[in-house]
Design a protein around this motif. Structure first.
Motif, PDB file in Angstrom:
ATOM      1  N   THR A 160       0.811  -1.227   0.000  1.00  0.00           N
ATOM      2  CA  THR A 160       0.000   0.000   0.000  1.00  0.00           C
ATOM      3  C   THR A 160       0.837   1.267   0.000  1.00  0.00           C
ATOM      4  OG1 THR A 160      -0.117   0.011   2.424  1.00  0.00           O
ATOM      5  CG2 THR A 160      -1.878  -1.145   1.232  1.00  0.00           C
ATOM      6  N   ARG A 178       2.289   2.528   2.482  1.00  0.00           N
ATOM      7  CA  ARG A 178       1.973   3.244   3.729  1.00  0.00           C
ATOM      8  C   ARG A 178       2.871   2.686   4.830  1.00  0.00           C
ATOM      9  NH1 ARG A 178      -2.078   7.344   3.785  1.00  0.00           N
ATOM     10  NH2 ARG A 178      -3.453   6.946   2.047  1.00  0.00           N
ATOM     11  N   PHE A 213       0.807   3.802  10.140  1.00  0.00           N
ATOM     12  CA  PHE A 213      -0.476   4.095   9.508  1.00  0.00           C
ATOM     13  C   PHE A 213      -1.432   2.914   9.695  1.00  0.00           C
ATOM     14  CE2 PHE A 213      -3.284   3.524   5.872  1.00  0.00           C
ATOM     15  CZ  PHE A 213      -3.963   4.729   5.844  1.00  0.00           C
ATOM     16  N   HIS A 214      -0.957   1.724   9.384  1.00  0.00           N
ATOM     17  CA  HIS A 214      -1.812   0.531   9.450  1.00  0.00           C
ATOM     18  C   HIS A 214      -2.145   0.144  10.895  1.00  0.00           C
ATOM     19  CE1 HIS A 214      -1.996  -0.221   5.197  1.00  0.00           C
ATOM     20  NE2 HIS A 214      -0.695   0.019   5.118  1.00  0.00           N
TER      21      HIS A 214
END
Length: 98
Positions: free
Chosen positions: A28, A30, A34-35
């Motif tokens: 992603t 990211r 973030f996750h």
């Protein structure tokens, strides 16, 4: 620009979870952070919703119990009324005017 204050926390996560997190982060584009924040946010929302559901279920259970008790009481009164009617019909009931 995010103006919400942040606090760093530390936790131990199994290596396989970190590996999966790194794979998702790479796919992603990211960050891990973030996750993790997204996952934690979803978890907290779910916990709050479950708490509300549990509270609602407890309130419904309490209301059902009260209704059930009221219906039993009404049935008992109805049974008593039927008994009195039957006794009066048989002239077995004591007349209070005597």
């Amino acid at each position: 620009m995010n103006t919400t204050p942040s606090i760093a926390i530390s936790t131990r996560i199994p290596a396989e979870m970190v590996k999966g997190l790194d794979e998702v982060a790479s796919l992603t584009e990211r960050s891990r952070s973030f996750h993790i924040k997204k996952a934690l946010n979803l978890y907290l929302i779910n916990c709050k919703q479950q708490s509300v559901k549990n509270d609602t279920l407890q309130e419904l259970d309490s209301a059902f119990s009260e209704l059930n008790a009221a219906l039993k009481n009404q049935n008992n009164l109805s049974t008593l009324d039927n008994l009195i009617d039957e006794l009066e019909h048989r002239d077995l009931c004591i007349n209070r005017d005597d």
